[in-house]
Structures are given as structure tokens and as C-alpha cells.
Design an enzyme around this catalytic site. Structure first.
Site, PDB file in Angstrom:
ATOM      1  CG  HIS A 126      -1.949   1.048   1.138  1.00  0.00           C
ATOM      2  ND1 HIS A 126      -1.721   2.237   1.248  1.00  0.00           N
ATOM      3  CD2 HIS A 126      -3.375   0.866   0.769  1.00  0.00           C
ATOM      4  CE1 HIS A 126      -2.908   3.031   1.172  1.00  0.00           C
ATOM      5  NE2 HIS A 126      -3.827   2.274   0.770  1.00  0.00           N
ATOM      6  CD  GLU A 177      -5.183   1.543  -3.052  1.00  0.00           C
ATOM      7  OE1 GLU A 177      -6.512   1.554  -2.673  1.00  0.00           O
ATOM      8  OE2 GLU A 177      -4.444   1.912  -2.029  1.00  0.00           O
TER       9      GLU A 177
HETATM   10  P1  PGA Z   1      -9.926   5.907   0.251  1.00  0.00           P
HETATM   11  O1  PGA Z   1      -8.453   4.719   0.606  1.00  0.00           O
HETATM   12  O2  PGA Z   1     -11.073   4.972  -0.109  1.00  0.00           O
HETATM   13  O3  PGA Z   1     -10.126   6.493   1.575  1.00  0.00           O
HETATM   14  O4  PGA Z   1      -9.323   6.780  -0.653  1.00  0.00           O
HETATM   15  C1  PGA Z   1      -8.132   3.838  -0.369  1.00  0.00           C
HETATM   16  C2  PGA Z   1      -7.150   3.225   0.166  1.00  0.00           C
HETATM   17  O5  PGA Z   1      -5.975   3.656   0.652  1.00  0.00           O
HETATM   18  O6  PGA Z   1      -6.949   1.748  -0.076  1.00  0.00           O
END
Ligand code: PGA
Length: 238
Positions: free
Chosen positions: A105, A162
Site C-alpha cells: 500500500h 491506487e
Molecule cells: P480511500 O482509501 O478509499 O480512503 O481513498 C483507499 C485506500 O487507501 O486503500
């Protein structure tokens, strides 16, 4: 049309007390149970709940018998069991029905200085333990991340695209910008790889991402069980 079961992943990050987790789990369980017949008759998404490590036992206890729901962890040690104080190894999780583990992440990369190679090592230990890695990537290092993962393991990962600018900001990325990255992920990890999107997913933009990808990784909108269930209901509504 995708061949993968759609994944709706709730990533709690390091939020919640044990009591708050329990309230969430009870609400979630009740609402998923209420949804039962609808879940069985539609696209059958899998809901994956990723609590902090200390809440894994209570999460499993609350959800183990709920269909279409599984439990994930948010990280894993890249090392086997041994002299690694503070780490949680796959051996520590033996006996627990953990389906997935989030690795790489951007918050781990940024605040804990994790490298592509460490993420690749985590992928190896996870697959050996029968746990599916959810490998998070941003556009700029899709290929580099894939390159250091053992070739035969790449398509066994779920990859979460992401974009940094979309995480926790309330500004999700346009689907038109997501699609080329999804193609690059499949090129790098394998054509069969499941790709999900994460970054400010809400009930208002969910549909678009479910059409473009194999699911979503949800942070902020997963912290309230009712809000997360609104996403689930949207995903199963015809
Ligand atoms: P968010 O986070 O939905 O708050 O943008 C997503 C993530 O970090 O997996």
C-alpha cells in the site's frame, strides 16, 4: 465482461477500537444476511474485510459463516517465522481463514519505506501460505513492481491500482485514466490478473469502477458499516 468475482475490499487501516470493530461487524453481518437472496442471485461479489491484526480473531468469529465474505490482513512479514520482533508472519496466521493480504500500500511505501523487492518477498510468502496477495501499485511503478515478483506468481496476485492523488482525498481518478493503467497491469502481471481500483471510492462513483475493473479497495467509505453496505447493495442491485 470480467471472469473474476468482483471484490469489494474494506481496508480499515489503523482505525477503530475493538469495541468499534465489534459494532461494525454486527451491523455488517446483519445487513449482509438481510441481503442474502439478492447476493446469491446476482453477480456474487466477494466482500473482503481487512481489519488491523489485533481484530482478526473477532472479525473471523463474527463473519466465518457469512457467505460471500472473507477476511484479509493489511500486511505481512516478508520473512518466515523467526527472530523478527514486531513482525506478523504467515505462520502466525495458520489456522485462521485469511483469504487475502494487502501488500505494498502506498502508505506502507511512504511511511514505512517499503520497497518493490520487499513487496515481492511478501507476495512469495503469501502465495506459499495459500493467501492471495492484493498488491497495491501506482501508475509510475507498475512494471518495476511486476518485474521483481517471481514470474509464475504474478498472475496469482490481485493488483490494486491506487493513484496516490486519489487516496483519502475525495478526488477519485476518472475511469478514462484508470483504463490504460489496468491494461498496463495486465500486460505486466499477466492477462488473467484480477485488477481492482482504489482511491476515494464512494457509492456515487462505484458503478463506473466496477464496470472498468474487477472490484474496489475502499478506505474511508469502509469505516462505517452502513456506508460500506451501501456500496455492497449498489454492487448487487440489478
Ligand atoms: P480511500 O482509501 O478509499 O480512503 O481513498 C483507499 C485506500 O487507501 O486503500
Amino acid at each position: 465482461m470480467t471472469k473474476h468475482t468482483r471484490l469489494l475490499v474494506a481496508n480499515w487501516k489503523s482505525h477503530k477500537t475493538s469495541a468499534e470493530a465489534q459494532t461494525w461487524l454486527e451491523t455488517f453481518r446483519r445487513r449482509v444476511t438481510d441481503l442474502g437472496p439478492q447476493l446469491n442471485s446476482t453477480g456474487k461479489p466477494t466482500m473482503v474485510v481487512a481489519p488491523p491484526f489485533p481484530f482478526v480473531p473477532q472479525t473471523v468469529a463474527a463473519l466465518v459463516d457469512v457467505p460471500h465474505v472473507s477476511v484479509a490482513v493489511q500486511d505481512i512479514s516478508p520473512f518466515p517465522a523467526g527472530k523478527y520482533t514486531g513482525a506478523v508472519s504467515t505462520r502466525n496466521l495458520e489456522g485462521w481463514p485469511i483469504s487475502h493480504a494487502i501488500v505494498g500500500h502506498s502508505e506502507r511505501r511512504r511511511y514505512f519505506h517499503e520497497t518493490n523487492q520487499e513487496v515481492a518477498n511478501k507476495v512469495s510468502v503469501l502465495i506459499e501460505a495459500g493467501i492471495t496477495p492484493i498488491v497495491c501499485v501506482d501508475a509510475e511503478y507498475v512494471e518495476q513492481q511486476a518485474d521483481v515478483i517471481e514470474k509464475q506468481l504474478r498472475s496469482r496476485c490481485v493488483v490494486a491500482y491506487e493513484p496516490l492523488a486519489a487516496i483519502g482525498t475525495g478526488v477519485s481518478q476518472e475511469v478514462a485514466e484508470v483504463l490504460p493503467v489496468v491494461d498496463r497491469v495486465r500486460e505486466a502481471f499477466g492477462a488473467q490478473t484480477a485488477v481492482i481500483y482504489g482511491g476515494s471510492v464512494t457509492v456515487d462513483n462505484l458503478d463506473a469502477y466496477l464496470l472498468a475493473t474487477d472490484g474496489v479497495l475502499v478506505g474511508g467509505a469502509s469505516l462505517d458499516a452502513d456506508e460500506f453496505m451501501n456500496l455492497v447493495e449498489k454492487a448487487v442491485s440489478p
